[in-house]
Scaffold this active site. Structure first.
Site, short mmCIF file in Angstrom:
data_model
loop_
_atom_site.label_atom_id
_atom_site.label_comp_id
_atom_site.label_asym_id
_atom_site.label_seq_id
_atom_site.Cartn_x
_atom_site.Cartn_y
_atom_site.Cartn_z
N GLY A 74 -3.62 0.81 8.26
CA GLY A 74 -3.18 1.69 7.19
C GLY A 74 -4.31 2.47 6.53
O GLY A 74 -4.16 3.65 6.20
N ASN A 154 2.88 -2.00 -3.12
CA ASN A 154 2.57 -3.30 -2.54
C ASN A 154 2.61 -4.44 -3.54
O ASN A 154 2.87 -5.59 -3.18
CB ASN A 154 1.19 -3.26 -1.87
CG ASN A 154 0.13 -2.66 -2.78
OD1 ASN A 154 0.20 -1.49 -3.15
ND2 ASN A 154 -0.86 -3.45 -3.13
N GLN A 182 4.17 -0.87 3.39
CA GLN A 182 4.99 -1.99 2.94
C GLN A 182 6.47 -1.84 3.26
O GLN A 182 7.23 -2.80 3.17
CB GLN A 182 4.83 -2.19 1.43
CG GLN A 182 3.50 -2.75 0.99
CD GLN A 182 3.27 -4.18 1.45
OE1 GLN A 182 4.18 -4.88 1.87
NE2 GLN A 182 2.03 -4.63 1.39
N HIS A 204 -0.11 -5.27 10.33
CA HIS A 204 -0.06 -6.65 9.83
C HIS A 204 0.89 -6.84 8.65
O HIS A 204 1.02 -7.94 8.13
CB HIS A 204 -1.47 -7.15 9.48
CG HIS A 204 -2.05 -6.56 8.24
ND1 HIS A 204 -2.25 -7.30 7.10
CD2 HIS A 204 -2.48 -5.31 7.96
CE1 HIS A 204 -2.80 -6.53 6.16
NE2 HIS A 204 -2.94 -5.32 6.66
N THR A 240 -11.09 4.64 22.91
CA THR A 240 -10.24 4.05 23.94
C THR A 240 -9.09 3.29 23.28
O THR A 240 -9.30 2.51 22.36
CB THR A 240 -11.05 3.08 24.82
OG1 THR A 240 -12.12 3.81 25.42
CG2 THR A 240 -10.18 2.47 25.90
N CYS A 326 -10.54 -11.87 -12.01
CA CYS A 326 -11.23 -12.71 -12.98
C CYS A 326 -12.73 -12.57 -12.76
O CYS A 326 -13.24 -12.83 -11.66
CB CYS A 326 -10.81 -14.17 -12.82
SG CYS A 326 -11.54 -15.28 -14.04
#
Length: 375
Positions: A74, A154, A182, A204, A240, A326
């Site tokens: 992405g 997302n 998403q 993914h 490739t 954090c």
């Protein structure tokens, strides 16, 4: 000691590789190793596999195979569009419109382009994380060459009014891109109905491997390449072809297209999860994202008077995520929630639970019990 059961509710971060996808990839891991550009029998094997995968990917978007190119994911697809359009149409204008809740693979390339002369307008969203098409229209100038708005967010899952924004882009003869990383496989997508010129896919997020993606480029549009080299992917992207992963993405799109009805099962589980949390915690939990225009698998909620990461730390058996960061003991509100105007104290307690194809009611019930203990 008995091993603790674990529950994975972080499908928006990354999905497992589907069994069907793994099976499709195996022959190209074990024996079909030829370069797809080679003219001998092994090269022909690879070339056919890549082109079949391209057809499978195009089918889920209802476009032509020639309009799809394979990328590394992405982020590359998004960079290709932003930098390619700016480079190609720089003489026409230097203005890009996007939103304040985009993924970093949109925001950061935009900031880079600003450093070399681009002007970028970051349109705000409402409290649900949704952009008003009229605000996009109002941001357009004579210099605008590209509008980029994510299809769904997302973090909170809010789905944007892409079709309406696309109509506005068409009216003004402006190129339009949507990052649908998403959304692919979770909701029906038709590039013509959406009025988009470019659309991003990330493998993914779709039960394919990491490191593979795709980019829809509407026929007739020619933009500068992001990666220069030999003339692969119809001259649009050098390198490739990654045959193994392209085959995986193709199969993932085929399976996703054929099993779209499973998303209603996921939606039902998600709603059950939210109802149970609301019944137990009452006004101590609040929902982030649009109640209606939202991905069927995404549940982002604030646990009032708690820090989201603190809750997750106490229940390591549960895989979920929080967009807050954090640093040195200080918790910073997620940029997306901040852009939505979520109260800072409330938003620090945000946790995103994202379900998937393999989520079960047993897992949700176990997650509920863990959360109740961890809170």
């Amino acid at each position: 000691m008995k091993k603790l059961k674990q529950v994975y509710l972080d499908y928006n971060a990354s999905t497992p590789i589907a069994p069907e996808v793994r099976e499709a990839m195996l022959p190209f891991l074990e024996k079909h190793y030829g370069n797809p550009s080679a003219l001998h029998f092994e090269g022909v094997h690879g070339k056919r596999a890549v082109e079949n995968a391209r057809k499978q990917v195009s089918t889920i978007l209802k476009c032509q195979p020639s309009e799809m190119i394979f990328t590394s994911g992405g982020s590359e697809s998004n960079n290709h569009v932003l930098k390619g359009v700016y480079s190609t149409f720089r003489q026409k204008g230097n203005h890009i419109i996007t939103t304040t809740i985009e993924h970093p693979s949109i925001i950061n390339p935009c900031k880079y382009l600003e450093s070399i002369g681009a002007k970028v307008t970051y349109v705000r969203v409402d409290h649900f994380g949704r952009v008003n098409p009229n605000d996009i229209r109002a941001a357009i100038t004579k210099e605008t060459i590209l509008i980029s708005v994510m299809h769904s967010n997302n973090e909170v899952g809010t789905i944007q009014p892409i079709k309406e924004i696309g109509e506005i882009a068409k009216e003004h003869d402006i190129l339009f891109h949507t990052d649908a990383s998403q959304s692919v496989g979770k909701v029906l997508l038709d590039v013509k109905e959406l009025n988009v010129d470019f659309l991003t896919i990330a493998g993914h997020k779709l039960y394919a491997p990491k490191g593979i993606g795709a980019l829809y480029i509407r026929e007739g549009i020619d933009i500068e390449q992001l990666i220069h080299g030999a003339g692969h992917e119809g001259g649009k992207r050098a390198g490739t072809e990654n045959v193994v992963f392209a085959v995986g993405l193709g199969k993932a799109c085929e399976v996703g297209n054929e099993s779209m009805e499973q998303n209603e099962h996921v939606r039902a589980l998600r709603d059950y999860f939210w109802q149970q949390l609301k019944a137990h915690f009452k006004d101590m939990v609040t929902l982030n994202g649009h109640p209606e225009y939202r991905l069927p698998n995404t549940l982002n909620i604030n646990f009032t008077k708690r820090i989201g990461q603190d809750i997750l730390t106490t229940i390591p058996q549960l895989a979920a995520s929080t967009g807050s960061a954090c640093h040195s003991g200080e918790v910073t509100l997620s940029p997306v929630l901040k852009a939505m105007g979520v109260n800072e104290e409330e938003g620090k307690g945000a946790i995103r639970f994202s379900l998937g194809r393999y989520s079960t009611k047993e897992e949700i019930d176990y997650a509920l019990s863990l959360i109740k203990q961890g809170y």
